[in-house]
Design a protein around this motif. Structure first.
Motif, PDB file in Angstrom:
ATOM      1  N   LEU A 136      20.587 -29.372 -53.161  1.00 10.96           N
ATOM      2  CA  LEU A 136      21.211 -28.478 -52.187  1.00 10.96           C
ATOM      3  C   LEU A 136      22.530 -29.061 -51.699  1.00 10.96           C
ATOM      4  CD1 LEU A 136      18.156 -27.321 -50.023  1.00 10.96           C
ATOM      5  CD2 LEU A 136      19.155 -26.237 -52.029  1.00 10.96           C
ATOM      6  N   ALA A 137      22.575 -30.382 -51.555  1.00  8.46           N
ATOM      7  CA  ALA A 137      23.810 -31.026 -51.102  1.00  8.46           C
ATOM      8  C   ALA A 137      24.937 -30.812 -52.105  1.00  8.46           C
ATOM      9  CB  ALA A 137      23.567 -32.519 -50.881  1.00  8.46           C
ATOM     10  N   ASP A 138      24.649 -30.988 -53.401  1.00 10.98           N
ATOM     11  CA  ASP A 138      25.672 -30.797 -54.429  1.00 10.98           C
ATOM     12  C   ASP A 138      26.111 -29.337 -54.511  1.00 10.98           C
ATOM     13  OD1 ASP A 138      25.745 -33.462 -55.092  1.00 10.98           O
ATOM     14  OD2 ASP A 138      24.313 -33.274 -56.749  1.00 10.98           O
ATOM     15  N   SER A 139      25.169 -28.425 -54.311  1.00 10.43           N
ATOM     16  CA  SER A 139      25.513 -26.998 -54.346  1.00 10.43           C
ATOM     17  C   SER A 139      26.495 -26.653 -53.235  1.00 10.43           C
ATOM     18  CB  SER A 139      24.243 -26.147 -54.210  1.00 10.43           C
ATOM     19  OG  SER A 139      23.382 -26.344 -55.317  1.00 10.43           O
ATOM     20  N   ILE A 140      26.260 -27.203 -52.050  1.00 14.34           N
ATOM     21  CA  ILE A 140      27.158 -26.937 -50.924  1.00 14.34           C
ATOM     22  C   ILE A 140      28.529 -27.561 -51.176  1.00 14.34           C
ATOM     23  CG2 ILE A 140      27.559 -27.449 -48.483  1.00 14.34           C
ATOM     24  CD1 ILE A 140      24.551 -27.127 -48.051  1.00 14.34           C
ATOM     25  N   LYS A 141      28.539 -28.788 -51.707  1.00 16.50           N
ATOM     26  CA  LYS A 141      29.816 -29.449 -52.012  1.00 16.50           C
ATOM     27  C   LYS A 141      30.617 -28.658 -53.035  1.00 16.50           C
ATOM     28  CE  LYS A 141      28.250 -34.179 -51.064  1.00 16.50           C
ATOM     29  NZ  LYS A 141      27.923 -35.497 -51.670  1.00 16.50           N
ATOM     30  N   HIS A 174      16.130 -33.935 -46.098  1.00 16.43           N
ATOM     31  CA  HIS A 174      17.574 -33.766 -46.228  1.00 16.43           C
ATOM     32  C   HIS A 174      17.925 -33.151 -47.583  1.00 16.43           C
ATOM     33  CE1 HIS A 174      18.274 -37.209 -48.890  1.00 16.43           C
ATOM     34  NE2 HIS A 174      17.568 -37.982 -48.082  1.00 16.43           N
ATOM     35  N   LEU A 175      19.139 -32.650 -47.684  1.00 11.32           N
ATOM     36  CA  LEU A 175      19.512 -31.775 -48.798  1.00 11.32           C
ATOM     37  C   LEU A 175      19.616 -32.494 -50.134  1.00 11.32           C
ATOM     38  CD1 LEU A 175      22.144 -29.441 -47.101  1.00 11.32           C
ATOM     39  CD2 LEU A 175      19.649 -29.353 -47.057  1.00 11.32           C
ATOM     40  N   LEU A 201      17.160 -28.469 -38.551  1.00 10.01           N
ATOM     41  CA  LEU A 201      18.271 -29.264 -39.059  1.00 10.01           C
ATOM     42  C   LEU A 201      18.606 -28.873 -40.497  1.00 10.01           C
ATOM     43  CD1 LEU A 201      20.192 -31.538 -38.230  1.00 10.01           C
ATOM     44  CD2 LEU A 201      18.549 -33.177 -39.172  1.00 10.01           C
ATOM     45  N   THR A 202      17.578 -28.647 -41.302  1.00  6.15           N
ATOM     46  CA  THR A 202      17.806 -28.205 -42.680  1.00  6.15           C
ATOM     47  C   THR A 202      18.523 -26.864 -42.705  1.00  6.15           C
ATOM     48  OG1 THR A 202      15.820 -29.361 -43.459  1.00  6.15           O
ATOM     49  CG2 THR A 202      16.677 -27.602 -44.858  1.00  6.15           C
ATOM     50  N   GLN A 203      18.069 -25.954 -41.858  1.00  7.36           N
ATOM     51  CA  GLN A 203      18.700 -24.637 -41.771  1.00  7.36           C
ATOM     52  C   GLN A 203      20.169 -24.762 -41.379  1.00  7.36           C
ATOM     53  OE1 GLN A 203      17.511 -22.162 -38.448  1.00  7.36           O
ATOM     54  NE2 GLN A 203      17.422 -20.354 -39.756  1.00  7.36           N
ATOM     55  N   TYR A 204      20.457 -25.629 -40.431  1.00  2.00           N
ATOM     56  CA  TYR A 204      21.837 -25.835 -39.979  1.00  2.00           C
ATOM     57  C   TYR A 204      22.710 -26.357 -41.116  1.00  2.00           C
ATOM     58  CZ  TYR A 204      25.790 -27.828 -37.432  1.00  2.00           C
ATOM     59  OH  TYR A 204      27.053 -28.152 -37.008  1.00  2.00           O
ATOM     60  N   HIS A 205      22.216 -27.368 -41.834  1.00  2.00           N
ATOM     61  CA  HIS A 205      23.009 -27.956 -42.909  1.00  2.00           C
ATOM     62  C   HIS A 205      23.166 -27.008 -44.097  1.00  2.00           C
ATOM     63  CE1 HIS A 205      23.680 -31.812 -41.124  1.00  2.00           C
ATOM     64  NE2 HIS A 205      22.398 -32.075 -40.991  1.00  2.00           N
ATOM     65  N   MET A 206      22.252 -26.052 -44.226  1.00  2.00           N
ATOM     66  CA  MET A 206      22.386 -25.058 -45.285  1.00  2.00           C
ATOM     67  C   MET A 206      23.384 -23.968 -44.920  1.00  2.00           C
ATOM     68  SD  MET A 206      18.430 -24.623 -46.625  1.00  2.00           S
ATOM     69  CE  MET A 206      18.850 -23.389 -47.878  1.00  2.00           C
ATOM     70  N   GLY A 207      23.849 -23.981 -43.669  1.00  2.56           N
ATOM     71  CA  GLY A 207      24.854 -23.015 -43.254  1.00  2.56           C
ATOM     72  C   GLY A 207      24.320 -21.846 -42.467  1.00  2.56           C
ATOM     73  N   PHE A 208      23.037 -21.911 -42.088  1.00  2.00           N
ATOM     74  CA  PHE A 208      22.447 -20.856 -41.268  1.00  2.00           C
ATOM     75  C   PHE A 208      22.284 -21.424 -39.864  1.00  2.00           C
ATOM     76  CE2 PHE A 208      20.436 -20.476 -45.558  1.00  2.00           C
ATOM     77  CZ  PHE A 208      21.252 -19.448 -46.001  1.00  2.00           C
TER      78      PHE A 208
END
Length: 239
Positions: free
Chosen positions: A90-95, A126-127, A165-172
Motif C-alpha cells: 500500500l505504501a508503494d502504491s501511494i508513492k 502499517h502500509l 491510522l491506517t485509514q488516514y494514511h490511505m487517504g481517507f
C-alpha cells in the motif's frame, strides 16, 4: 511441486550457510527483524542474528486457512519461505500516485475483524506490511507482531486506533468510529460483539495472567518438542 519447494529450500539453506544471500537474490524489503529476498515466486524472510522474536512463522502457520495471508512453505530458525505476493505494498502504491479505494480499506477492516473473532490481535498495520495482489485483494505479509489472546475485548480501543491510522494514511480522513458501529464489529449476531472493557475485565485478566502466560509459552515454545506439538494443532480458521 514438492520437489520444486525442496530445491528452493536447499538453495536458500546453502546461501544462508555461506552468507551469500545479498549477492545472489534481490532484496524485496527490510525491517527490524530481518530482510526479505525474492526467489522466483517465493519470498524468503531471513532473520537478523540478534533478533530474538521469531514468532511470525508460528503465527503464519495457524493462519494458512485464511486467504489474506501467503502460503508458508518452510521455516526454520534462521529463515522462512512463503509465496511471493505479486503486487505492490500500500505504501508503494501511494508513492506511485495511485488512489486507494474505500473497498480496499473495507477488506482490511474485515480481515482485522475476522482475526479478532478468533482471538488474534492484528498489530503493526502499517502500509508496508500490506499488499494489493494482482486481483485487487489485500494480503497481510508481516504477522510478526500479531498475537493470540483469550481476552480480545481488552484490545478493542487499540484496534480502532490502528484502523483509524491506517485509514488516514490511505487517504481517507473521516473517522472510522461511526462506521464500526454500523458494521459487524458492533452489530452482527454472527460475530463476537466488541464491548468496552471495564476495570473488572482487567481484574479478570490479571487473575488469569499466569495461566495465560503458560499457554502462550507453550504456544510459542522454542524446543523441538514444542515445535512438533505446535504443528499438530489445528489452524485457528479450520472448520
Amino acid at each position: 511441486m514438492r520437489e520444486r519447494h525442496q530445491e528452493a529450500i536447499d538453495y536458500v539453506q546453502n546461501l544462508v550457510a555461506h552468507n551469500k544471500l545479498d549477492h545472489q537474490l534481490p532484496i524485496l524489503g527490510e525491517g527490524l527483524s530481518g530482510k526479505v529476498y525474492g526467489l522466483e515466486d517465493y519470498a524468503i524472510k531471513v532473520y537478523k542474528d540478534d533478533y530474538s522474536e521469531k514468532d511470525d512463522s508460528y503465527m503464519l502457520h495457524h493462519l494458512q486457512d485464511h486467504s489474506a495471508f501467503p502460503t508458508l512453505h518452510h521455516h526454520e530458525d534462521k529463515f522462512m519461505i512463503v509465496d511471493r505476493v505479486q503486487g505492490n505494498t500500500l505504501a508503494d502504491s501511494i508513492k506511485a500516485g495511485e488512489k486507494l479505494s474505500d473497498q480496499q480499506f473495507v477488506q482490511i477492516e474485515d480481515i482485522v475483524t475476522d482475526l479478532y473473532d478468533h482471538g488474534i490481535i492484528a498489530q503493526d498495520l502499517h502500509l508496508n506490511n500490506m499488499m494489493i495482489d494482482k486481483d485487487g485483494k489485500i494480503k497481510m505479509i508481516d504477522v510478526g507482531r500479531f498475537f493470540h489472546t483469550d481476552y480480545p475485548e481488552l484490545y478493542q480501543d487499540i484496534l480502532e486506533d490502528h484502523l483509524n491510522l491506517t485509514q488516514y494514511h490511505m487517504g481517507f480522513f473521516s473517522s472510522i468510529k461511526d462506521k464500526l458501529k454500523k458494521k459487524k464489529y458492533y452489530g452482527s449476531s454472527s460475530h463476537r460483539r466488541y464491548r468496552k472493557h471495564s476495570s473488572s475485565d482487567y481484574r479478570h485478566h490479571r487473575h488469569h495472567s499466569s495461566s495465560s502466560s503458560r499457554r502462550k509459552r507453550h504456544y510459542y515454545g522454542s524446543s523441538s518438542s514444542h515445535h512438533r506439538r505446535h504443528h499438530k494443532r489445528k489452524s485457528f480458521f479450520s472448520s
